[in-house]
Design a protein around this motif. Structure first.
Motif, PDB file in Angstrom:
ATOM      1  N   GLU A 130       9.465  -6.882  -6.017  1.00  0.00           N
ATOM      2  CA  GLU A 130       8.081  -7.351  -6.025  1.00  0.00           C
ATOM      3  C   GLU A 130       7.094  -6.258  -5.648  1.00  0.00           C
ATOM      4  O   GLU A 130       5.882  -6.440  -5.780  1.00  0.00           O
ATOM      5  N   LYS A 131       7.587  -5.127  -5.143  1.00  0.00           N
ATOM      6  CA  LYS A 131       6.740  -3.991  -4.774  1.00  0.00           C
ATOM      7  C   LYS A 131       5.610  -4.416  -3.824  1.00  0.00           C
ATOM      8  O   LYS A 131       4.434  -4.074  -4.017  1.00  0.00           O
ATOM      9  N   ALA A 132       5.991  -5.169  -2.793  1.00  0.00           N
ATOM     10  CA  ALA A 132       5.009  -5.609  -1.804  1.00  0.00           C
ATOM     11  C   ALA A 132       4.454  -4.414  -1.042  1.00  0.00           C
ATOM     12  O   ALA A 132       5.176  -3.464  -0.731  1.00  0.00           O
ATOM     13  N   ASP A 133       3.164  -4.464  -0.729  1.00  0.00           N
ATOM     14  CA  ASP A 133       2.522  -3.422   0.070  1.00  0.00           C
ATOM     15  C   ASP A 133       2.424  -3.821   1.538  1.00  0.00           C
ATOM     16  O   ASP A 133       2.495  -2.971   2.429  1.00  0.00           O
ATOM     17  N   ILE A 134       2.236  -5.122   1.782  1.00  0.00           N
ATOM     18  CA  ILE A 134       2.136  -5.669   3.138  1.00  0.00           C
ATOM     19  C   ILE A 134       3.097  -6.850   3.220  1.00  0.00           C
ATOM     20  O   ILE A 134       3.121  -7.704   2.321  1.00  0.00           O
ATOM     21  N   VAL A 135       3.905  -6.889   4.284  1.00  0.00           N
ATOM     22  CA  VAL A 135       4.876  -7.961   4.437  1.00  0.00           C
ATOM     23  C   VAL A 135       4.760  -8.544   5.838  1.00  0.00           C
ATOM     24  O   VAL A 135       4.821  -7.807   6.822  1.00  0.00           O
ATOM     25  N   PHE A 136       4.587  -9.856   5.922  1.00  0.00           N
ATOM     26  CA  PHE A 136       4.649 -10.584   7.191  1.00  0.00           C
ATOM     27  C   PHE A 136       6.016 -11.281   7.241  1.00  0.00           C
ATOM     28  O   PHE A 136       6.308 -12.130   6.396  1.00  0.00           O
ATOM     29  N   LEU A 137       6.842 -10.945   8.222  1.00  0.00           N
ATOM     30  CA  LEU A 137       8.131 -11.605   8.389  1.00  0.00           C
ATOM     31  C   LEU A 137       8.148 -12.390   9.686  1.00  0.00           C
ATOM     32  O   LEU A 137       7.588 -11.952  10.696  1.00  0.00           O
ATOM     33  N   PHE A 147       8.823   1.497   4.267  1.00  0.00           N
ATOM     34  CA  PHE A 147       7.897   0.684   5.047  1.00  0.00           C
ATOM     35  C   PHE A 147       7.809   1.159   6.490  1.00  0.00           C
ATOM     36  O   PHE A 147       8.808   1.585   7.080  1.00  0.00           O
ATOM     37  N   HIS A 148       6.612   1.049   7.033  1.00  0.00           N
ATOM     38  CA  HIS A 148       6.388   1.218   8.475  1.00  0.00           C
ATOM     39  C   HIS A 148       6.481  -0.160   9.110  1.00  0.00           C
ATOM     40  O   HIS A 148       5.793  -1.091   8.689  1.00  0.00           O
ATOM     41  N   PHE A 149       7.351  -0.312  10.126  1.00  0.00           N
ATOM     42  CA  PHE A 149       7.599  -1.600  10.771  1.00  0.00           C
ATOM     43  C   PHE A 149       6.815  -1.697  12.084  1.00  0.00           C
ATOM     44  O   PHE A 149       6.856  -0.786  12.906  1.00  0.00           O
ATOM     45  N   ILE A 150       6.135  -2.827  12.284  1.00  0.00           N
ATOM     46  CA  ILE A 150       5.482  -3.140  13.562  1.00  0.00           C
ATOM     47  C   ILE A 150       5.991  -4.507  13.994  1.00  0.00           C
ATOM     48  O   ILE A 150       5.900  -5.477  13.233  1.00  0.00           O
ATOM     49  N   LEU A 207       5.206  -5.284   7.962  1.00  0.00           N
ATOM     50  CA  LEU A 207       5.645  -4.076   7.275  1.00  0.00           C
ATOM     51  C   LEU A 207       4.510  -3.553   6.398  1.00  0.00           C
ATOM     52  O   LEU A 207       3.852  -4.326   5.698  1.00  0.00           O
ATOM     53  N   LEU A 208       4.285  -2.243   6.445  1.00  0.00           N
ATOM     54  CA  LEU A 208       3.254  -1.592   5.635  1.00  0.00           C
ATOM     55  C   LEU A 208       3.909  -0.532   4.762  1.00  0.00           C
ATOM     56  O   LEU A 208       4.607   0.360   5.278  1.00  0.00           O
ATOM     57  N   ARG A 209       3.684  -0.608   3.447  1.00  0.00           N
ATOM     58  CA  ARG A 209       4.242   0.406   2.552  1.00  0.00           C
ATOM     59  C   ARG A 209       3.560   1.748   2.830  1.00  0.00           C
ATOM     60  O   ARG A 209       2.334   1.865   2.779  1.00  0.00           O
ATOM     61  N   ARG A 210       4.363   2.757   3.072  1.00  0.00           N
ATOM     62  CA  ARG A 210       3.842   4.030   3.557  1.00  0.00           C
ATOM     63  C   ARG A 210       2.921   4.725   2.566  1.00  0.00           C
ATOM     64  O   ARG A 210       2.021   5.458   2.962  1.00  0.00           O
ATOM     65  N   THR A 211       3.133   4.514   1.271  1.00  0.00           N
ATOM     66  CA  THR A 211       2.346   5.237   0.276  1.00  0.00           C
ATOM     67  C   THR A 211       1.060   4.527  -0.111  1.00  0.00           C
ATOM     68  O   THR A 211       0.259   5.086  -0.869  1.00  0.00           O
ATOM     69  N   THR A 212       0.836   3.311   0.385  1.00  0.00           N
ATOM     70  CA  THR A 212      -0.374   2.587  -0.014  1.00  0.00           C
ATOM     71  C   THR A 212      -1.195   2.062   1.156  1.00  0.00           C
ATOM     72  O   THR A 212      -2.404   1.917   1.038  1.00  0.00           O
TER      73      THR A 212
END
Length: 355
Positions: free
Chosen positions: A136-143, A161-164, A176-181
């Motif tokens: 799905e090429k998600a840019d922002i993920v809430f888990l 992804f950068h995880f917080i 999660l934030l996709r590092r390139t976007t």
């Protein structure tokens, strides 16, 4: 936990990287590298061969070092002034793509309760989640409902992804934030004083180009008997939306365990329910649906369904994004099992940047 699926979550990361793997394994890693980075197989070969076919090291090298055969260097993560992505749209049969400093015009958000407390097929279900996030090429993920084992497994296999995290004990949320976007700026965890289940609000500040984002991810108190606590928690979340700067686009979502009457009594005027905004499609309404999702068995004829999971938008002034599509993910069973990736469907929202 006694389930072998849980205990062995990290086992398949312990591959022998000391020798060059066989051709099939090499090709699999080439394809995975290309899928993770959004590049092509030629560039994947370059990075993997130079790092003894270690996939994680190669992906990290792509994101953190200079890209070869490109007219412009890739900026390191710490450079917040330039957002760099790898454009492979012209790579077929030609050069290995190009580096662009233009921020994306579209982005995608997924929010999903992964049901980490259910040990059944947990490893296979978690693998399926990883595959879906990549496809799905998600840019922002809430888990929501991560446990330490699934968190570590995801983090190791999603280096793009950068995880917080909102916590690191029992079960918790992560953004999660996709590092390139998407660039991370800051975050705050707001504990709920009235929780009996360790719940909180994870607020992450980030930006995509000129679009400033306030990303609110939560898992509110569960079950009907905690309705009062849940409404108080919801007030805190909507209060954070309301108090956000008018220059910031706020996205609030997660597993709210929400009943319509609870939301009606709590929602702020500026919060747009994106299921409603994107057309109220009936097939996307129920995110916890035991009529379609059989991960949880309910005896008898009554099979409950509800819209526990939701996403809300509070626009900046002037508006910076437009929601274009609202859909569900995780609606197919995991191969080789009778389980879906979670007992919740995940939500995916497509946005267009309009500034």
């Amino acid at each position: 936990m006694s389930n072998p699926d849980v205990i062995s979550l990290d086992n398949d990361s312990q591959e022998d990287e000391s020798n060059i793997p066989d051709a099939k394994t090499c090709q699999d890693r080439v394809e995975r590298f290309a899928a993770i980075t959004g590049t092509d197989e030629a560039l994947a070969q370059f990075f993997l061969q130079d790092r003894n076919w270690n996939l994680e090291a190669s992906v990290n090298a792509f994101f953190e070092s200079q890209a070869p055969d490109s007219p412009k260097p890739v900026k390191k993560r710490e450079d917040k002034d330039v957002l760099v992505t790898y454009d492979s749209s012209h790579s077929s049969g030609g050069p290995q793509g190009s580096i662009t400093t233009e921020p994306p015009k579209n982005f995608r958000l997924i929010t999903w309760n992964l049901d980490g407390l259910d040990e059944k097929n947990l490893k296979k279900r978690t693998k399926a989640v990883i595959k879906i996030l990549e496809i799905e090429k998600a840019d922002i993920v809430f888990l929501q409902e991560l446990i330490p084992a699934t968190y570590s497994y995801l983090e190791a296999r999603l280096p793009q992804f950068h995880f917080i995290v909102g916590n690191d004990e029992q079960y918790f949320t992560a953004t999660l934030l996709r590092r390139t976007t998407v660039y991370y700026d800051d975050h705050t965890v707001y504990p709920f004083d009235n929780t009996r289940m360790g719940r909180n609000l994870l607020a992450v500040q980030a930006h995509i180009g000129k679009v400033k984002l306030n990303l609110l991810n939560t898992h509110l108190e569960s079950s009907p008997e905690f309705s009062e606590q849940r409404r108080e928690q919801m007030k805190i979340c909507f209060g954070k939306m309301k108090s956000a700067s008018s220059e910031v686009t706020t996205l609030f979502g997660g597993d709210l365990n929400a009943r319509d009457k609870e939301v009606t009594a709590t929602i702020i005027p500026d919060a747009h329910d994106l299921w409603e905004t994107c057309g109220r499609r009936p097939e996307c309404r129920w995110t916890w649906d035991t009529q379609r999702n059989t991960n949880k068995e309910y005896p008898g004829r009554y099979k409950p369904k509800t819209r526990f999971d939701r996403v809300y938008l509070k626009q900046a002034t002037p508006a910076a994004v437009t929601p274009k599509h609202f859909g569900l993910v995780g609606i197919q069973k995991v191969a080789g099992t009778q389980s879906f990736p979670s007992d919740h469907w995940g939500i995916i929202v497509h946005f267009q940047v309009v500034i």
